[in-house]
Scaffold this active site. Structure first.
Site, PDB file in Angstrom:
ATOM      1  N   LYS A  27      35.040  35.210  43.088  1.00  0.00           N
ATOM      2  CA  LYS A  27      33.566  35.105  43.030  1.00  0.00           C
ATOM      3  C   LYS A  27      33.136  33.683  43.343  1.00  0.00           C
ATOM      4  O   LYS A  27      33.871  32.712  43.154  1.00  0.00           O
ATOM      5  CB  LYS A  27      33.035  35.534  41.664  1.00  0.00           C
ATOM      6  CG  LYS A  27      33.488  34.688  40.463  1.00  0.00           C
ATOM      7  CD  LYS A  27      32.639  33.472  40.200  1.00  0.00           C
ATOM      8  CE  LYS A  27      33.146  32.664  39.002  1.00  0.00           C
ATOM      9  NZ  LYS A  27      32.521  31.321  38.894  1.00  0.00           N
ATOM     10  N   PRO A  31      43.241  30.969  44.490  1.00  0.00           N
ATOM     11  CA  PRO A  31      43.833  29.796  43.831  1.00  0.00           C
ATOM     12  C   PRO A  31      43.635  29.847  42.322  1.00  0.00           C
ATOM     13  O   PRO A  31      42.640  30.372  41.822  1.00  0.00           O
ATOM     14  CB  PRO A  31      43.065  28.618  44.445  1.00  0.00           C
ATOM     15  CG  PRO A  31      42.503  29.130  45.721  1.00  0.00           C
ATOM     16  CD  PRO A  31      42.243  30.596  45.512  1.00  0.00           C
ATOM     17  N   VAL A  32      44.605  29.298  41.606  1.00  0.00           N
ATOM     18  CA  VAL A  32      44.562  29.272  40.141  1.00  0.00           C
ATOM     19  C   VAL A  32      43.761  28.055  39.683  1.00  0.00           C
ATOM     20  O   VAL A  32      43.799  26.990  40.315  1.00  0.00           O
ATOM     21  CB  VAL A  32      45.997  29.231  39.577  1.00  0.00           C
ATOM     22  CG1 VAL A  32      45.982  29.081  38.060  1.00  0.00           C
ATOM     23  CG2 VAL A  32      46.748  30.490  39.985  1.00  0.00           C
ATOM     24  N   ALA A  47      40.522  27.504  39.764  1.00  0.00           N
ATOM     25  CA  ALA A  47      39.709  27.139  40.920  1.00  0.00           C
ATOM     26  C   ALA A  47      38.226  27.315  40.707  1.00  0.00           C
ATOM     27  O   ALA A  47      37.424  26.954  41.565  1.00  0.00           O
ATOM     28  CB  ALA A  47      40.147  27.968  42.132  1.00  0.00           C
ATOM     29  N   GLY A  48      37.795  27.920  39.588  1.00  0.00           N
ATOM     30  CA  GLY A  48      36.384  28.223  39.397  1.00  0.00           C
ATOM     31  C   GLY A  48      35.957  29.492  40.106  1.00  0.00           C
ATOM     32  O   GLY A  48      34.758  29.758  40.249  1.00  0.00           O
ATOM     33  N   MET A  49      36.938  30.317  40.529  1.00  0.00           N
ATOM     34  CA  MET A  49      36.637  31.549  41.266  1.00  0.00           C
ATOM     35  C   MET A  49      36.930  32.800  40.457  1.00  0.00           C
ATOM     36  O   MET A  49      36.912  33.906  40.991  1.00  0.00           O
ATOM     37  CB  MET A  49      37.427  31.577  42.568  1.00  0.00           C
ATOM     38  CG  MET A  49      37.003  30.510  43.566  1.00  0.00           C
ATOM     39  SD  MET A  49      37.821  30.714  45.151  1.00  0.00           S
ATOM     40  CE  MET A  49      37.134  32.310  45.660  1.00  0.00           C
ATOM     41  N   GLY A  78      39.690  34.006  39.191  1.00  0.00           N
ATOM     42  CA  GLY A  78      40.848  34.781  39.636  1.00  0.00           C
ATOM     43  C   GLY A  78      41.484  35.590  38.517  1.00  0.00           C
ATOM     44  O   GLY A  78      41.787  36.774  38.690  1.00  0.00           O
ATOM     45  N   GLY A  79      41.689  34.967  37.351  1.00  0.00           N
ATOM     46  CA  GLY A  79      42.275  35.698  36.228  1.00  0.00           C
ATOM     47  C   GLY A  79      41.373  36.806  35.731  1.00  0.00           C
ATOM     48  O   GLY A  79      41.836  37.906  35.396  1.00  0.00           O
ATOM     49  N   SER A  80      40.067  36.546  35.703  1.00  0.00           N
ATOM     50  CA  SER A  80      39.110  37.574  35.274  1.00  0.00           C
ATOM     51  C   SER A  80      39.051  38.710  36.282  1.00  0.00           C
ATOM     52  O   SER A  80      38.898  39.884  35.912  1.00  0.00           O
ATOM     53  CB  SER A  80      37.717  36.954  35.101  1.00  0.00           C
ATOM     54  OG  SER A  80      37.729  36.000  34.063  1.00  0.00           O
ATOM     55  N   ASP A  82      33.924  36.167  32.075  1.00  0.00           N
ATOM     56  CA  ASP A  82      33.678  36.526  33.473  1.00  0.00           C
ATOM     57  C   ASP A  82      34.127  37.944  33.816  1.00  0.00           C
ATOM     58  O   ASP A  82      33.844  38.432  34.911  1.00  0.00           O
ATOM     59  CB  ASP A  82      34.396  35.551  34.416  1.00  0.00           C
ATOM     60  CG  ASP A  82      33.645  34.242  34.583  1.00  0.00           C
ATOM     61  OD1 ASP A  82      32.419  34.226  34.367  1.00  0.00           O
ATOM     62  OD2 ASP A  82      34.287  33.225  34.926  1.00  0.00           O
TER      63      ASP A  82
END
Length: 324
Positions: free
Chosen positions: A43, A128-129, A131-133, A135-137, A170
């Site tokens: 995101k 990317p880990v 990263a503010g994107m 990814g884990g969520s 998130d």
């Protein structure tokens, strides 16, 4: 709670699911699906505003969020051993409760009255880990969506978001996907008109930024600039890309410590290479630039990648209720 449009059920093999005291109870049924693979979309924050600190210690947020085509891939396979097992393509990531994908599976079976038959989860990392994107969520949300398809297809989007809320702030948005206004901690969601066609170049510098550190900076300073989130929503409704580009803003940029100044260097480089608007996403450090043509975005990504290896070109992903 999640505020969404009604989700039309496409149930197969289940008569009804009812919500009682915050849990979902299956009356009967199930599917014969034994394995599923889903994309877990990253995101961007088109806007990110912090309205204040809450009594519970969290912050009230108002954000316009957007899914992009850069995604992880999550595979769920039934194992019939009654256990949750997780593997990832990134050896440095935890494969137990320290991973949101694992906790999502736990939360799903705790909330839905279906015995865990045993599931093996595999996450192929592309986002990317740190990263503010999200990814884990995104991985956790993909687990929830996949388990819903396999074991509880009548579960509504509101109920699935409510389960996701227990896993991470998130996760409800990542269940929801597409273009959305997120408020509260991120769990109050409103569907917005899809963003007009554009492309993003995503550039992650080689350092993490601590989210608690940034919230501490916000608490220590008085924010003087805020994004025009209502104007952003109106521009989306009109299909006005220029209006969207003018209103992209993240309040975290105003409090970034000097040690993270590379964020602004990347923003300048993106603008020099033709980006129409730039911003840091989430708590960073990833910076994105928006382009109105795919070729320009691809060329910019190729040039930036020579200096910043974690640079990607992505399309906007506009997801409707069929996403689940």
């Amino acid at each position: 709670r999640c505020r969404v449009r009604p989700f039309p059920s496409a149930a197969a093999g289940i008569n009804a699911i009812i919500l009682k005291r915050g849990r979902c109870f299956e009356r009967r049924g199930g599917t014969n699906m034994k394995e599923i693979t889903l994309d877990a979309y990253g995101k961007l924050n088109l806007t990110l505003d912090i309205l204040g600190r809450r009594p519970d210690g969290y912050h009230d947020l108002r954000m316009v969020m957007q899914s992009v085509s850069l995604c992880d891939r999550v595979t769920i396979r039934e194992t019939e051993n009654g256990q949750i097992a997780l593997r990832t393509s990134a050896s440095y990531l935890p494969c137990d409760r320290g991973n949101l994908a694992y906790r999502a599976a736990e939360a799903f079976f705790a909330a839905v009255d279906v015995a865990n038959p045993g599931v093996a989860l595999y996450v192929e990392k592309r986002i990317p880990v740190c990263a503010g994107m999200a990814g884990g969520s995104a991985d956790a949300a993909a687990v929830l969506r996949g388990l819903r398809r396999m074991y509880a297809p009548q579960l509504s989007v509101e109920e699935l978001c409510r389960i996701g809320e227990r896993v991470g702030s998130d996760v409800p948005y990542c269940v929801f996907g597409g273009t959305a206004l997120a408020e509260g901690r991120g769990e109050i969601l409103t569907r917005l008109a899809p963003i007009p066609e554009c492309w993003a170049v995503l550039c992650k510098p080689d350092f993490p930024i601590s989210t608690p550190e940034l919230f501490g900076c916000v608490d220590a300073k008085k924010l003087t600039s805020h994004p025009d989130t209502p104007g952003m929503c109106e521009s989306l409704e009109r299909g006005d890309l220029n209006g969207v580009l003018r209103r992209v803003y993240n309040v975290f940029e105003a409090v970034l410590p000097e040690k993270y100044s590379e964020v602004f260097v990347i923003k300048d480089k993106l603008l020099d290479l033709g980006a129409l608007s730039t911003c840091m996403t989430g708590s960073g450090p990833t910076v994105f630039g928006l382009f109105d043509n795919a070729a320009g975005a691809a060329q910019t990504a190729e040039r930036l990648r020579r200096e910043y290896p974690q640079t990607f070109c992505a399309a906007m992903v506009n997801l409707g209720e069929q996403f689940l």
